[in-house]
Write a protein that holds these residues in place. Structure first.
Motif, PDB file in Angstrom:
ATOM      1  N   GLN A  40       1.041  -1.322  -0.044  1.00  0.00           N
ATOM      2  CA  GLN A  40      -0.064  -0.003   0.162  1.00  0.00           C
ATOM      3  C   GLN A  40       0.869   1.207  -0.260  1.00  0.00           C
ATOM      4  N   SER A  44       1.078   4.201  -2.760  1.00  0.00           N
ATOM      5  CA  SER A  44       0.920   5.650  -2.462  1.00  0.00           C
ATOM      6  C   SER A  44       2.200   6.304  -3.017  1.00  0.00           C
ATOM      7  N   LYS A  66      -4.720   8.975  -0.032  1.00  0.00           N
ATOM      8  CA  LYS A  66      -5.673   8.914   1.370  1.00  0.00           C
ATOM      9  C   LYS A  66      -6.050   7.613   1.641  1.00  0.00           C
ATOM     10  N   THR A  67      -6.643   6.729   0.594  1.00  0.00           N
ATOM     11  CA  THR A  67      -7.044   5.354   0.842  1.00  0.00           C
ATOM     12  C   THR A  67      -6.034   4.303   0.940  1.00  0.00           C
ATOM     13  N   TRP A  68      -4.937   4.450   0.437  1.00  0.00           N
ATOM     14  CA  TRP A  68      -3.811   3.472   0.572  1.00  0.00           C
ATOM     15  C   TRP A  68      -3.153   3.911   1.586  1.00  0.00           C
ATOM     16  N   ILE A  69      -2.892   4.895   2.156  1.00  0.00           N
ATOM     17  CA  ILE A  69      -2.048   5.285   3.521  1.00  0.00           C
ATOM     18  C   ILE A  69      -2.951   4.619   4.531  1.00  0.00           C
ATOM     19  N   SER A  70      -4.192   5.010   4.593  1.00  0.00           N
ATOM     20  CA  SER A  70      -5.231   4.502   5.597  1.00  0.00           C
ATOM     21  C   SER A  70      -5.016   3.158   5.703  1.00  0.00           C
ATOM     22  N   ALA A  71      -5.105   2.235   4.529  1.00  0.00           N
ATOM     23  CA  ALA A  71      -5.014   0.978   4.548  1.00  0.00           C
ATOM     24  C   ALA A  71      -3.851   0.418   5.175  1.00  0.00           C
ATOM     25  N   THR A  73      -2.035   2.001   7.260  1.00  0.00           N
ATOM     26  CA  THR A  73      -1.857   2.349   8.758  1.00  0.00           C
ATOM     27  C   THR A  73      -2.868   1.554   9.381  1.00  0.00           C
ATOM     28  N   THR A  74      -3.914   0.626   8.962  1.00  0.00           N
ATOM     29  CA  THR A  74      -4.788   0.172   9.596  1.00  0.00           C
ATOM     30  C   THR A  74      -4.752  -1.426   9.344  1.00  0.00           C
ATOM     31  N   ASP A  75      -3.750  -1.930   8.584  1.00  0.00           N
ATOM     32  CA  ASP A  75      -3.563  -3.271   8.332  1.00  0.00           C
ATOM     33  C   ASP A  75      -3.272  -3.974   9.761  1.00  0.00           C
TER      34      ASP A  75
END
Length: 75
Positions: A40, A44, A66-71, A73-75
């Motif tokens: 991810q 990004s 935003k989507t990839w960074i969020s993914a 950091t939440t993995d």
């Protein structure tokens, strides 16, 4: 990014030193999740590249970031 890739070997090293199957399983999960997060982050970084005819990041690219960074950091 190279530093992040180097860190991915740490759980593998710990797996080889463990005698506990549950600990080994947890470290294997860690390896998988780390690989997903690196993927991810790589996407990004690629999305931030501005082409020769582009003047700035597009709204679409910003949304992807935003989507990839969020993914990652939440993995």
């Amino acid at each position: 990014m190279d530093e992040l890739l180097n860190l991915s070997s740490m759980p593998k090293t710990l797996i080889s030193k463990s005698n506990d199957p549950r600990t080994e399983s947890a470290f294997k999960d860690c390896v998988d999740l780390w690989g997903d997060a690196l993927s991810q982050i790589g996407k990004s970084a690629t999305a931030m590249v501005v082409g020769p005819r582009e003047k700035m990041l597009t709204e679409e690219k910003i949304g992807d970031l935003k989507t990839w960074i969020s993914a990652a950091t939440t993995d």
